[in-house]
Motif scaffolding. Structure first.
Motif: not given
Length: 134
Positions: A1-13, A39-44, A53-57
């Motif tokens: 992951m990069d500093a913004r919590e983005n996955f790098l190098g994932v060919l198939d998510p 693999t998300g970051v609770d604090a973000l 957040l109590s709910n997802d999108q």
């Protein structure tokens, strides 16, 4: 992951198709073996007010956290990944994704090379600083 919590190098998510998974918008549901699961970051995972957040999108009725951590992305899958013990070292590459995650049940080429360098009698050496994305 990069500093913004983005996955790098994932060919198939490992996401399902864009579909009506409940709520007002269509979403891509993470599959059980998706690298996004837990693999998300609770604090973000906070709203504009800085509160968790109590709910997802999808909105009410869809909790933001369903496993050991929030899933990366807009939709919580409800799956959980056991990250208490690392997977066994293997020299057999089982994924094309360029990841280094000892808890995902898969072995990338990067991981296999790292495992090989750690074998007794190995003439190769490596430093995590020398491996981009490690």
């Amino acid at each position: 992951m990069d500093a913004r919590e983005n996955f790098l190098g994932v060919l198939d998510p490992r996401l399902g198709p864009l579909a009506d998974n409940g709520g007002p918008t269509r979403t891509h549901a993470p599959l059980a073996d998706s690298p996004a699961v837990d693999t998300g970051v609770d604090a973000l995972s906070v709203g504009l007010d800085g509160m968790p957040l109590s709910n997802d999108q999808r909105g009410p009725g869809f909790p933001r956290r369903g496993g050991t951590a929030v899933d990366a992305g807009a939709m919580e899958s409800g799956f959980s990944v056991d990250r208490s013990a690392p997977e066994a070292s293997s020299l057999v590459v089982t994924t094309l994704d360029d990841l280094s995650d000892r808890f995902d049940g898969q072995t990338s080429l990067r991981e296999a090379l790292s495992y090989a360098a750690d074998l007794p009698g190995s003439r190769s050496s490596h430093s995590s600083a020398a491996w981009p994305g490690s």
